[in-house]
Enzyme design. Structure first.
Site, PDB file in Angstrom:
ATOM      1  N   HIS A 256     -15.968 -33.444 -24.207  1.00  0.00           N
ATOM      2  CA  HIS A 256     -16.615 -32.195 -24.763  1.00  0.00           C
ATOM      3  C   HIS A 256     -17.935 -32.587 -25.557  1.00  0.00           C
ATOM      4  O   HIS A 256     -17.649 -33.500 -26.362  1.00  0.00           O
ATOM      5  CB  HIS A 256     -15.537 -31.488 -25.817  1.00  0.00           C
ATOM      6  N   ALA A 257     -18.948 -32.122 -25.064  1.00  0.00           N
ATOM      7  CA  ALA A 257     -20.149 -32.539 -25.604  1.00  0.00           C
ATOM      8  C   ALA A 257     -20.649 -32.212 -27.139  1.00  0.00           C
ATOM      9  O   ALA A 257     -21.014 -33.294 -27.707  1.00  0.00           O
ATOM     10  CB  ALA A 257     -21.436 -31.862 -25.037  1.00  0.00           C
ATOM     11  N   ARG A 258     -19.871 -31.496 -27.781  1.00  0.00           N
ATOM     12  CA  ARG A 258     -20.134 -30.903 -28.982  1.00  0.00           C
ATOM     13  C   ARG A 258     -19.209 -32.034 -30.241  1.00  0.00           C
ATOM     14  O   ARG A 258     -19.450 -31.717 -31.377  1.00  0.00           O
ATOM     15  CB  ARG A 258     -20.047 -29.669 -29.340  1.00  0.00           C
ATOM     16  N   GLU A 259     -18.350 -32.547 -29.620  1.00  0.00           N
ATOM     17  CA  GLU A 259     -17.525 -33.202 -30.457  1.00  0.00           C
ATOM     18  C   GLU A 259     -17.733 -34.657 -30.822  1.00  0.00           C
ATOM     19  O   GLU A 259     -17.506 -35.667 -30.533  1.00  0.00           O
ATOM     20  CB  GLU A 259     -16.091 -33.221 -29.761  1.00  0.00           C
TER      21      GLU A 259
ATOM     22  N   ARG B  74     -20.359 -27.258 -24.963  1.00  0.00           N
ATOM     23  CA  ARG B  74     -19.123 -28.147 -24.869  1.00  0.00           C
ATOM     24  C   ARG B  74     -19.055 -28.708 -23.404  1.00  0.00           C
ATOM     25  O   ARG B  74     -18.338 -29.587 -23.333  1.00  0.00           O
ATOM     26  CB  ARG B  74     -17.833 -27.173 -24.903  1.00  0.00           C
TER      27      ARG B  74
ATOM     28  N   ASN C  41     -12.620 -31.268 -19.120  1.00  0.00           N
ATOM     29  CA  ASN C  41     -11.301 -31.458 -19.507  1.00  0.00           C
ATOM     30  C   ASN C  41     -10.549 -30.344 -18.790  1.00  0.00           C
ATOM     31  O   ASN C  41      -9.080 -30.057 -19.370  1.00  0.00           O
ATOM     32  CB  ASN C  41     -10.950 -31.600 -20.917  1.00  0.00           C
ATOM     33  N   ARG C  42     -10.977 -29.578 -17.836  1.00  0.00           N
ATOM     34  CA  ARG C  42     -10.193 -28.802 -16.930  1.00  0.00           C
ATOM     35  C   ARG C  42     -10.245 -28.967 -15.648  1.00  0.00           C
ATOM     36  O   ARG C  42      -9.925 -28.247 -14.647  1.00  0.00           O
ATOM     37  CB  ARG C  42     -10.492 -27.117 -17.349  1.00  0.00           C
TER      38      ARG C  42
ATOM     39  N   SER D  41     -12.319 -33.833 -30.780  1.00  0.00           N
ATOM     40  CA  SER D  41     -12.078 -33.211 -32.149  1.00  0.00           C
ATOM     41  C   SER D  41     -12.198 -31.500 -31.865  1.00  0.00           C
ATOM     42  O   SER D  41     -12.566 -31.387 -30.744  1.00  0.00           O
ATOM     43  CB  SER D  41     -13.131 -33.570 -32.962  1.00  0.00           C
TER      44      SER D  41
ATOM     45  N   GLU E 153      -7.063 -35.816 -31.425  1.00  0.00           N
ATOM     46  CA  GLU E 153      -8.008 -34.789 -32.139  1.00  0.00           C
ATOM     47  C   GLU E 153      -8.547 -35.112 -33.242  1.00  0.00           C
ATOM     48  O   GLU E 153      -7.482 -35.014 -34.483  1.00  0.00           O
ATOM     49  CB  GLU E 153      -7.538 -33.348 -32.030  1.00  0.00           C
TER      50      GLU E 153
END
Length: 418
Positions: free
Chosen positions: A182-185, A237, A253-254, A307, A381
């Site tokens: 996920h990009a924003r994490e 994301r 991640n889906r 995260s 996470e």
């Protein structure tokens, strides 16, 4: 009764894609009943409401980002049903600009003060991360090798680093770690880099962790999305491959082909949890699939860093049922949580993804366990920073240290049994 908030579920619009986030608010919502939790679950299906955290526990607050146009209706709805809430960020745009300025300042300072391409005082760009991997391979050729595992949709190199103790033995068991699905994490990418740093540049202190085990680490699964969060939309994301005529990206991640699309994933291409047109529709998830498949039989521990939320999660994500070997995974995760608690006092919640958070099929951790036969598969996470996905640069070292403390303890449990 729930029909009375149907108007919110019918709000039109694409998934959040504002560049500035001016006027966006972040809310914490405290649910006290099963009904209130169900209300939030229904609301989370609305693409205009970005739920950062939606735990099942009634004791744990949920956090959501709301656009200016929806805030009055959103607050009125919560008030109507007596749901407690608080505003934890009055203007996300202001917070993100402060973060950007701070991070840029720290990056410039790091470039002047270190011989390496990265430091742990800033969040670094994809090119800097790849340069760091290459620097380590050049400096420690007997213990480190770097490969271009493939290309992203926008043609960026996706690199893995393989770390050994340099004894030349082949066919060892493998620990595989990835981050940044996920990009924003951003803190997940930084956590992976901290692990690499400890295994390579602090080898004398950590050589025992490489005995009979090689580590393969993929620090940026989704480089296109990651770069987009630096240049355009901080809270992006997904990947960046066009998903339809008007919307971009798939929730990687889906997108894994294990109970793909059955639950907790959207069929609407503009949603943040869009599952993709097909399983493995994204070059980035295809790459992870192939890496894991090549390690089948040798792979003993799959760890994916995300995260946020202070969780150590294991399969399944598609059902509340547990795999027959769930106690093995729970023992490993509990060892990690105990190590962090003893070291810094930070508490992590341990359990299966569905039972602790929510059902979400098509995740990499389920796939690694069920298809590629990694006996231990865990999603870590990392903690929140700021009001969610943007820790301060001053928090990078602490979260990196906690991640490393957890991984060392979990690795020891894995070695004892596998």
């Amino acid at each position: 009764m729930l029909k009375s908030f149907a108007f919110l579920l019918l709000l039109c619009g694409t998934a959040l894609a504002a560049d500035s986030y001016d006027g966006y608010k972040i809310y914490d919502i405290n649910t006290r009943t099963v009904f209130e939790k169900e209300l939030l679950l229904r609301l989370s299906r609305n693409a205009d409401l970005d739920f950062f955290d939606l735990p099942r526990s009634l004791e744990a607050a949920s956090r959501v980002m709301v656009q200016p146009k929806d805030q009055v209706g959103f607050e009125q709805l919560l008030q109507k049903f007596g749901v407690e809430y608080s505003v934890v960020d009055e203007d996300l745009g202001v917070s993100l600009r402060q973060e950007q300025l701070e991070n840029q300042s720290q990056r410039l300072m790091a470039q002047r003060s270190t011989a390496r391409s990265i430091s742990f005082s800033a969040f670094h760009r994809h090119s800097e991360i790849n340069a760091y991997l290459d620097e380590l391979a050049a400096a420690y050729p007997s213990r480190v090798s770097v490969q271009v595992a493939g290309k992203s949709y926008e043609n960026r190199d996706i690199k893995t680093i393989t770390i050994s103790n340099g004894d030349g033995k082949t066919g060892k068991s493998v620990i595989f770690l990835d981050a940044g699905i996920h990009a924003r994490e951003w803190i997940a990418h930084a956590g992976a880099l901290y692990v690499i740093h400890q295994l390579v540049e602090n080898f004398a202190a950590n050589s025992a962790l490489l005995k009979n085990y090689d580590w393969v680490i993929l620090p940026v699964v989704n480089p296109d999305g990651y770069e987009y969060t630096h240049t355009s939309t901080r809270m992006w994301r997904k990947t960046r491959k066009p998903a339809s005529a008007s919307c971009y990206g798939t929730d990687a991640n889906r997108n894994f082909d294990y109970h793909w699309g059955e639950v907790g994933a959207s069929s609407y291409s503009c949603d943040d949890t869009f599952k993709g047109q097909t399983a493995f529709s994204e070059p980035e998830t295809q790459l992870v699939r192939d890496l894991l498949l090549n390690l089948k039989g040798r792979g003993k521990f799959y760890l994916t860093l995300h995260s946020y939320g202070n969780y150590l999660l294991y399969p399944y994500g598609w059902t509340s049922a547990l795999p027959a070997s769930w106690r093995d995974k729970d023992n490993v995760a509990q060892a990690g949580a105990a190590a962090i608690k003893a070291s810094t006092g930070t508490k992590y919640t341990v359990g299966s993804s569905t039972n602790v958070l929510y059902a979400a099929a098509g995740g990499s951790d389920d796939y690694a366990f069920a298809v590629d036969e990694f006996p231990i598969s865990i999603n870590m996470e990392l903690p929140a920073g700021g009001t969610g996905f943007y820790p301060t640069t001053a928090q990078i070292l602490l979260y990196g240290y906690e991640t490393w403390t957890d991984i060392k303890a979990m690795r020891q449990k894995v070695v004892e049994n596998y």
